[in-house]
Write an enzyme that holds these catalytic residues in place. Sequence first.
Site, PDB file in Angstrom:
ATOM      1  N   SER A  63       0.821  -1.213   0.000  1.00  0.00           N
ATOM      2  CA  SER A  63       0.000   0.000   0.000  1.00  0.00           C
ATOM      3  C   SER A  63       0.856   1.265   0.000  1.00  0.00           C
ATOM      4  O   SER A  63       0.422   2.307  -0.478  1.00  0.00           O
ATOM      5  CB  SER A  63      -0.956   0.008   1.197  1.00  0.00           C
ATOM      6  OG  SER A  63      -0.233  -0.045   2.408  1.00  0.00           O
ATOM      7  N   ASN A  75       1.620  -4.461 -14.620  1.00  0.00           N
ATOM      8  CA  ASN A  75       0.529  -5.384 -14.946  1.00  0.00           C
ATOM      9  C   ASN A  75      -0.519  -5.472 -13.839  1.00  0.00           C
ATOM     10  O   ASN A  75      -1.281  -6.414 -13.784  1.00  0.00           O
ATOM     11  CB  ASN A  75       1.077  -6.773 -15.278  1.00  0.00           C
ATOM     12  CG  ASN A  75       1.909  -7.357 -14.155  1.00  0.00           C
ATOM     13  OD1 ASN A  75       2.300  -6.658 -13.229  1.00  0.00           O
ATOM     14  ND2 ASN A  75       2.191  -8.637 -14.229  1.00  0.00           N
ATOM     15  N   ASP A  81       2.509 -19.048 -11.631  1.00  0.00           N
ATOM     16  CA  ASP A  81       1.905 -20.374 -11.487  1.00  0.00           C
ATOM     17  C   ASP A  81       2.964 -21.402 -11.090  1.00  0.00           C
ATOM     18  O   ASP A  81       4.155 -21.130 -11.116  1.00  0.00           O
ATOM     19  CB  ASP A  81       1.120 -20.785 -12.735  1.00  0.00           C
ATOM     20  CG  ASP A  81       1.978 -20.984 -13.966  1.00  0.00           C
ATOM     21  OD1 ASP A  81       3.078 -21.577 -13.859  1.00  0.00           O
ATOM     22  OD2 ASP A  81       1.546 -20.568 -15.051  1.00  0.00           O
ATOM     23  N   TYR A  84       6.272 -22.266 -13.088  1.00  0.00           N
ATOM     24  CA  TYR A  84       7.385 -21.312 -13.119  1.00  0.00           C
ATOM     25  C   TYR A  84       8.255 -21.614 -11.905  1.00  0.00           C
ATOM     26  O   TYR A  84       8.178 -20.962 -10.864  1.00  0.00           O
ATOM     27  CB  TYR A  84       6.832 -19.882 -13.079  1.00  0.00           C
ATOM     28  CG  TYR A  84       7.844 -18.802 -13.335  1.00  0.00           C
ATOM     29  CD1 TYR A  84       8.325 -18.554 -14.615  1.00  0.00           C
ATOM     30  CD2 TYR A  84       8.303 -17.993 -12.302  1.00  0.00           C
ATOM     31  CE1 TYR A  84       9.243 -17.541 -14.850  1.00  0.00           C
ATOM     32  CE2 TYR A  84       9.204 -16.978 -12.532  1.00  0.00           C
ATOM     33  CZ  TYR A  84       9.680 -16.757 -13.802  1.00  0.00           C
ATOM     34  OH  TYR A  84      10.588 -15.748 -14.029  1.00  0.00           O
TER      35      TYR A  84
END
Length: 143
Positions: A63, A75, A81, A84
């Site tokens: 934050s 992004n 996942d 990887y």
Amino acid sequence: MNITIKYLNENVKRLEYIDGKSDWIDLRSAQRVELKAGEFKLIHLGVAMQLPVGYEAHIAPRSSTFKNFGIIQANSVGIVDCSYCGDNDWWYFPAIAMRDTVIEAGDRICQFRIMENQPHIDFTEVSLLSNPDRGGIGSTGKN
């Protein structure tokens, strides 16, 4: 749950929970990074992991990341996942600088949590949903 982790080097601070504050785990820059306003850079996070089959990691800015460093995540949220998981599958934070900034090695810039993969979904096509409309996009809170 046990996760196998590889660190870039001995200088990378080992991952830990911040007791009593959150179940997200902070990630830190593995090196000093200088960015000019508008510049993009993949910031090395100093870790590679082998997540359990059926799980993924969600990476999001802390934050305070924008306030402290003037960067946003390119992004919006990163998904890692379980495939990887090789020796060179390092985690990075894709940063866009909104102002000139310096991020020091060890600065906490993002956080992650481990989530179970979404179950398999079959879609059934219909021509009518037969539910009441809420009023379309942006309608919540309108009088």
